[in-house]
Design a protein around this motif. Structure first.
Motif, mmCIF file in Angstrom:
data_model
loop_
_atom_site.group_PDB
_atom_site.id
_atom_site.type_symbol
_atom_site.label_atom_id
_atom_site.label_comp_id
_atom_site.label_asym_id
_atom_site.label_seq_id
_atom_site.Cartn_x
_atom_site.Cartn_y
_atom_site.Cartn_z
ATOM 1 N N UNK A 1 -3.850 6.410 -11.862
ATOM 2 C CA UNK A 1 -3.127 6.934 -10.846
ATOM 3 C C UNK A 1 -3.842 7.479 -9.642
ATOM 4 N N UNK A 2 -5.118 7.844 -9.753
ATOM 5 C CA UNK A 2 -5.959 8.193 -8.742
ATOM 6 C C UNK A 2 -6.493 7.252 -8.245
ATOM 7 N N UNK A 3 -6.753 6.161 -8.990
ATOM 8 C CA UNK A 3 -7.420 5.002 -8.419
ATOM 9 C C UNK A 3 -6.486 4.193 -7.697
ATOM 10 N N UNK A 4 -5.219 4.030 -7.962
ATOM 11 C CA UNK A 4 -4.113 3.401 -7.448
ATOM 12 C C UNK A 4 -3.907 4.024 -6.044
ATOM 13 N N UNK B 1 0.877 -1.209 0.129
ATOM 14 C CA UNK B 1 -0.110 0.031 -0.088
ATOM 15 C C UNK B 1 0.940 1.340 0.124
ATOM 16 N N UNK B 2 1.804 1.403 0.762
ATOM 17 C CA UNK B 2 2.794 2.461 0.810
ATOM 18 C C UNK B 2 3.539 2.625 -0.398
ATOM 19 N N UNK C 1 -4.342 3.823 0.088
ATOM 20 C CA UNK C 1 -5.067 4.079 1.283
ATOM 21 C C UNK C 1 -5.956 3.093 1.993
ATOM 22 N N UNK C 2 -7.103 2.503 1.005
ATOM 23 C CA UNK C 2 -7.613 1.519 1.526
ATOM 24 C C UNK C 2 -6.759 0.105 1.967
#
Length: 364
Positions: free
Chosen positions: A167-170, A143-144, A175-176
Motif C-alpha cells: 500500500x505504501x509503495x502504491x 495515479x490519482x 505521486x511519481x
C-alpha cells in the motif's frame, strides 16, 4: 377314590384340566449347604410381601425437583446456557452436554487487502504512461486512483490487514505518476508548438497568424520593382470611363450629380445635400453575375466616407442576376456635406472573384 365319603361336587361337573408341569425351582440355601457339606441353617419364616402404598400427589407448594443436569457448580453438572450433548444413540436420552466445547460462533474471514495490490499495479502503470505525449492525462488519472487506493490500503493495514508495504509503495508510485504526467504535459506543449511553427513557416506572410511579428525576419520584403499603373486599381478612373475585368464583365460609372433631397419628417438628420451616381454593368462573361452583391461606397472631396441614402424617389439599386450578354443600370444616392464639389466612388459587380474599381471626379 374313597367311596365312603360323599362327594360334594355336583354330578356332571367336569374334572379340572391337568396343570402344566411347573419349572424346577432354584435350590434353596439349605439344599446348597447340604450339597457342599456344610450344616444347613434353618430358614426364617418367610414374610409375605406387602403391597406398596400409593405415592402421595405432589403439592403445589412443594420445592422444585432437582435438575436432571445437576446443581450448578456440582461435579458433572451441565454448564449453564449450553445445549445438551447428543447421545450416541439418536433415539436415547441426551447425555451430559457439550463437555469442554466453546459456544459456537462465526469465525472472522482473513482480510486480503486487495486495495494495496490495486494501488501498486496502478502506480506502476501511471509512471510510464504519464511520460507519453498526448496520453499524459491517462497516467494522471491512474495515479490519482492509485493514491486513493494506497491510502485506503494503509488504513486497512493499520487495522490488522496484511500488505502494508504494498500500500505504501502504491501511494509513492502514484505521486511519481503525477509528476510524470506533469512532464508529459510539458512535452506535449513543446511538440504542439513545434508543429505550429512548422505550419506557420509554410504560409506566406499575408496569411500568417498573430505570430507575424515573430517571423518578420524570416520573410524579407520583396525587392522593389517597377510600379505598373492600373486605372481603376492603382488610380481612379474619371466618370464616364469603363473598367473591364478579365472574364469580360464591364462596369461604367456614367456620372455623379449633386441634388437637394426632399425633407423627411421621419428622418430629422437627413442630409440637405446629396449625390446620385449612375452605374451600368455589362456581362460579357460565360457565367451569370449576381447583381444583388454589387454594393457601392463613396467619399467626399475631403476623404470622409459618405452615408448612403435610401431615397426611393432617386435610387434604383441593382437586384437579381445578370445573364451573359445582358446589361443593367442602377442609381445610388449618398449624403454629402453642403458645398462638396467632388466625390470618389467605388463598386464591384459581385463578391469573391471581383475586386472593387474606383472612379472620381467633380459633381455635375
Amino acid at each position: 377314590m374313597d367311596l365312603s365319603k360323599p362327594s360334594t361336587e355336583p354330578e356332571g361337573t367336569p374334572a379340572p384340566a391337568p396343570s402344566a408341569p411347573s419349572a424346577p425351582s432354584a435350590p434353596s440355601v439349605h439344599d446348597a449347604a447340604t450339597m457342599i457339606g456344610t450344616p444347613a441353617v434353618a430358614p426364617q419364616d418367610a414374610v409375605p410381601p406387602q403391597p406398596a402404598a400409593p405415592a402421595p400427589a405432589p403439592s403445589a407448594f412443594a420445592p422444585p425437583s432437582p435438575s436432571p443436569f445437576g446443581a450448578p457448580g456440582a461435579p458433572g453438572a451441565q454448564p449453564y446456557g449450553q445445549p445438551p450433548q447428543q447421545s450416541p444413540n439418536p433415539w436415547g436420552p441426551p447425555a451430559g452436554g457439550y463437555v469442554n466445547m466453546p459456544y459456537p460462533g462465526v469465525a472472522a474471514a482473513p482480510q486480503n487487502n486487495g486495495m494495496a495490490i490495486a494501488a501498486l499495479v496502478l502506480g506502476i502503470l501511471s509512471v510510464p504512461l504519464g511520460f507519453i505525449p498526448f496520453f499524459f492525462w491517462g497516467g494522471a488519472l491512474l495515479a490519482l486512483v492509485g493514491i486513493g487506493l494506497g491510502i485506503a490500503g494503509m488504513v486497512q493495514a493499520s487495522k490488522g490487514a496484511p500488505r502494508k508495504a504494498m500500500a505504501v509503495a502504491g501511494t509513492v508510485l502514484g505521486v511519481l505518476g503525477l509528476c510524470a504526467a506533469g512532464a508529459g504535459t510539458y512535452f506535449t506543449g513543446r511538440i504542439v508548438s513545434k508543429i505550429d511553427d512548422q505550419v506557420n513557416k509554410g504560409l506566406p506572410p499575408s496569411h500568417s497568424t498573430p505570430y507575424d511579428d515573430e517571423y518578420d525576419d524570416e520573410y524579407p520584403s520583396p525587392s522593389p520593382s517597377t510600379k505598373v499603373d492600373v486605372p481603376g486599381k492603382t488610380s481612379a478612373l474619371p466618370f464616364g470611363q469603363t473598367f473591364k475585368y478579365d472574364d469580360g464583365v464591364e462596369v461604367t460609372v456614367k456620372e455623379a450629380t449633386g441634388y437637394a433631397p426632399e425633407p423627411n419628417k421621419y428622418d430629422p438628420d437627413r442630409p440637405k445635400f446629396a449625390a446620385k451616381v449612375t452605374v451600368t454593368i455589362t456581362n460579357n462573361a460565360k457565367d451569370k453575375v449576381e447583381l444583388r452583391a454589387a454594393l457601392p461606397s463613396a467619399r467626399d472631396d475631403k476623404g470622409l466616407e459618405s452615408k448612403r441614402m435610401y431615397d426611393f424617389k432617386v435610387e434604383s439599386p441593382f437586384s437579381g442576376s445578370l445573364l451573359p450578354g445582358q446589361s443593367a443600370t442602377g442609381v445610388f444616392a449618398f449624403g454629402l456635406p453642403e458645398g462638396t464639389k467632388a466625390i470618389q466612388f467605388e463598386i464591384a459587380p459581385g463578391i469573391g472573384k471581383y475586386d472593387g474599381a474606383i472612379w472620381s471626379g467633380p459633381l455635375g
